[in-house]
Design a protein around this motif. Sequence first.
Motif, PDB file in Angstrom:
ATOM      1  N   SER A 539       0.755  -1.126   0.071  1.00 18.04           N
ATOM      2  CA  SER A 539      -0.099  -0.060  -0.021  1.00 18.04           C
ATOM      3  C   SER A 539       0.861   1.338  -0.017  1.00 18.04           C
ATOM      4  O   SER A 539       0.455   2.161  -0.622  1.00 18.04           O
ATOM      5  N   ILE A 540       2.078   1.172   0.561  1.00 18.59           N
ATOM      6  CA  ILE A 540       2.768   2.481   0.848  1.00 18.59           C
ATOM      7  C   ILE A 540       3.585   2.803  -0.497  1.00 18.59           C
ATOM      8  O   ILE A 540       3.187   3.639  -1.136  1.00 18.59           O
ATOM      9  N   GLY A 541       4.004   1.416  -1.162  1.00 14.86           N
ATOM     10  CA  GLY A 541       4.593   1.750  -2.606  1.00 14.86           C
ATOM     11  C   GLY A 541       3.820   1.996  -3.769  1.00 14.86           C
ATOM     12  O   GLY A 541       3.995   2.813  -4.454  1.00 14.86           O
ATOM     13  N   GLY A 547       1.481   8.992  -6.122  1.00 18.30           N
ATOM     14  CA  GLY A 547       1.869  10.526  -5.616  1.00 18.30           C
ATOM     15  C   GLY A 547       2.906  10.929  -6.765  1.00 18.30           C
ATOM     16  O   GLY A 547       2.841  12.259  -7.396  1.00 18.30           O
ATOM     17  N   VAL A 548       3.928  10.089  -7.232  1.00 13.30           N
ATOM     18  CA  VAL A 548       4.829  10.424  -8.304  1.00 13.30           C
ATOM     19  C   VAL A 548       3.878  10.834  -9.726  1.00 13.30           C
ATOM     20  O   VAL A 548       4.021  11.786 -10.375  1.00 13.30           O
ATOM     21  N   GLN A 549       2.823   9.897  -9.966  1.00 13.38           N
ATOM     22  CA  GLN A 549       2.050  10.051 -11.270  1.00 13.38           C
ATOM     23  C   GLN A 549       1.447  11.401 -11.167  1.00 13.38           C
ATOM     24  O   GLN A 549       1.375  12.166 -11.910  1.00 13.38           O
ATOM     25  N   ARG A 553       2.064  14.514 -13.717  1.00 21.90           N
ATOM     26  CA  ARG A 553       0.373  14.954 -14.587  1.00 21.90           C
ATOM     27  C   ARG A 553       0.317  16.255 -14.257  1.00 21.90           C
ATOM     28  O   ARG A 553       0.066  17.100 -15.202  1.00 21.90           O
ATOM     29  N   SER A 554       0.535  16.942 -13.091  1.00 22.15           N
ATOM     30  CA  SER A 554       0.107  18.290 -12.578  1.00 22.15           C
ATOM     31  C   SER A 554       1.172  19.372 -12.797  1.00 22.15           C
ATOM     32  O   SER A 554       0.905  20.438 -13.183  1.00 22.15           O
ATOM     33  N   SER A 575       3.072   3.788 -13.842  1.00 20.84           N
ATOM     34  CA  SER A 575       2.157   2.913 -13.184  1.00 20.84           C
ATOM     35  C   SER A 575       2.398   1.335 -13.209  1.00 20.84           C
ATOM     36  O   SER A 575       2.425   0.652 -12.128  1.00 20.84           O
ATOM     37  N   TYR A 576       2.800   0.765 -14.459  1.00 23.45           N
ATOM     38  CA  TYR A 576       3.241  -0.682 -14.435  1.00 23.45           C
ATOM     39  C   TYR A 576       4.515  -0.895 -13.753  1.00 23.45           C
ATOM     40  O   TYR A 576       4.511  -1.772 -12.763  1.00 23.45           O
TER      41      TYR A 576
END
Length: 847
Positions: A539-541, A547-549, A553-554, A575-576
């Motif tokens: 879950s942490i990973g 968060g990186v995504q 993205r923003s 993501s993968y």
Amino acid sequence: MTRPFLRSLVLVLCFFVSSMAMAQEQTIPDYKSWEAFAKSVQSELSENRSQVSDTKLEELRQNVVGWRDQFNKARDTNAGQIQTLREQIDALGPAPAEGETEEDAISRRRSELNDQLSKLQSPGISATEAATRADGLIRSIDTELRERSTDQLLRLSPSPLNPVNWGQVLVLASRISGMLYDDAASQLQGADRFAQFRTNAPLIVGLVLIGLVLLVRSQSWMDHLSRRLSARRSVRTRLVTEMVISVGQIVLPLVGMSLLLLALSSSGLLGEKWQRLVIVMAGAALVMLYSAWLARRVFPRNDEETGPFNLIGQRRAEGRFLLVVLGGLLALWEPVGTWVLEQAQLLMKGTTETAAAASTAATNMDAALAAMAFPLQVLAGVTLYRIGALLRRHVHNDSVKTDDRAFRDSIINLLGLATIVAAIIGPVLGAIGYVNAANAVIWPMAKTLFVIGLVVTLQRFFAELYVVMTHKEQDERDGLAPIFVGFLLTLASLPFLALVWGARVEDLSELWNSFRQGLDIGGVRISPTIFLTLVVVFSIGFAVMRGVQAGLRSTILPKTKIDKGGQNAILSGISYIGVTLAALVAVSSAGIDLSSLAIVAGALSLGIGFGLQTIVQNFVSGIILLVERPISEGDWIEVGTEMGVVKAISVRSTRIETFDRTEVIVPNADLISGRVTNWTRGNMTGRLIVPVGVAYGSDTRRVEAILLEIAEDQPTVMMDPEPQVVFSGFGADSLNFEIRVILSDVNFKLRVMTDINHQIAARFQKDGIEIPFAQRDIWLRNPEALSGRREDRPDRWRDADHLPDATAQIPKSAKELGTPRPGEGMESLSFTDPDGGDADGDGDGGR
């Protein structure tokens, strides 16, 4: 200044290191003492089994469990050093195969490390062996206790229907009364028997007054408070308020009883047996209070309050009465009955007669207890039967049959049927003489109803609280969150239900210990700790990856020159990769060794490869689409017969929104292996062809000039390459032309074509150019058959006033439509009303 500080720090570190070493040495079990104790336990179980009492077996079991806990802690001895040595051995590389050699230095080092590993593993192996032996002893003791419990359950007592045994009840009651009298007489003897009472008289009077007020007035206080607060609250919060206040109907009387008990204890007038009896009576009163409170929650008095069961007011009143009666019977059986049994056992121990007389006394005592229990069993059976009938009545009254309600009604119906069966079987067994078996059927069933009632009440309370806190509609009481809370409450009630039906606390402890040890799957042990570590780390990973995504993205990707499709490809790749890394780190952190599952995983992958080859193909195709990016989100593509805009590219498929505003899911393999037309890839330009037909005899040069002028007037038509008008050929009805232009934005293709057609129609009409349309000549082979004389028609049609009204002949319903005429349709077709009734009203169901 620094040197004394460093010296003190070294001393503190040495102290802690020595303490840890001593603690580690203290955790090593004494295997010699264990061996002697284990042999004595085995001797008791094999040679002196019949002479060992249940209490002695429980004591032996508790000691064995203590030893096993020590062994389980010792299993992890030297775990850190063992892991380090294994990593060192792995660093040396794989051991040479049979017949092969390696360098002497590596061979000697490998041998030294293996010797050290064997020495470090020895304490853990010894602890594992001892723990396994302790498990075996615990299982043997549990088996012996279960066999004794079964024999006790199936023991045949004297029948309570035999009038001879009724007199033994009076004998037992008189002997217990004598014990109480002797206890009171001994307590009241002596000159200072009232000294403690006189000393604590003010305290005793105060406690008695406060306790009596709480017992007498607490019910009316809570009802008055509930009415006042409910009048000021909304309907949404009224049920929650009443539920919270109703708890005071148990708490305040309980406080009053506690004060009275404290007053009696402070008086010094009660002996040991009387104090025990007063505590038992207080426990019985508490059971009564709980049953009365639960009865009002499960079968509410107010018609506006929705209870868990669909029953009318009269049936709810009956349910409240039955639950209170059942609580009273349970109070008489559990606290009071247990106290009577304890006194009977004390009377049996006090006998100093011969063996024959002791056996006769035991038989008479058994007959008295059976005769005392049978009336309670009969009354409880009648009460349970009526409660079971009410539960089944609810199922009959519940007209709403949704999926969740149908499942709940099936559970309630099954519970009602089980209650009725227990109500019948229990008294029958008690009448025969199987008193223990009857008690094991009736009273656990009653306790089960009270436990389930509490679970239902708490679930309804949390559902109402959820609706109030979230400000949602009342329908959300059956939402996911309240249902999940009910599921957790049901799981929490399972241990209590197991204890109610005869399970021992030790059995539940063993089950929990097995659960903590985990399950061995193919050499890999999965325990709750390992599973929790796996879930938390993953879950942490996963959260870090998200968060990186979100950051890319923003903040980062919008400032680059990468197009939208490339940005989505980067985010999908992250993501993968993130999910894969999170899974690997989670497995490594949990200490799961998957090497033993390699063969099984290989076999499964082979089978899965054949069974899921289409999914795998689509997955690989999705990765190719994200890497090569032949299409991107927002592209206008054409795949087979489908045309639309790409909305999303996932791992398995691509989602396309057509111009009809429908979504089409296209497998990624079709986009890789099939033919795909991308109208907007690279640039937005595209060609538009508009066919035009004019009548024969028109000036073709004039038509060409008009069409070229119209094409050049369009703002989105590019001049390089310039528009073209092609005289494509001679058609059957027209001279065919084509306007061929290149648009700067192909998305406006339909709009440009519409504007061109409008201008063509206006210019052709202005210049007198005809747009042909298809014409056909019809030749009649027998025109004389179609010409009828007026006098041959029916008389009612000769006058126009008698012509049938066309609007009056339109059928208004299936009944007026009737049945098809011969040759008109399916004559055997039946017309049935949509509501399932008779469509034509002739009683034949529409036939």
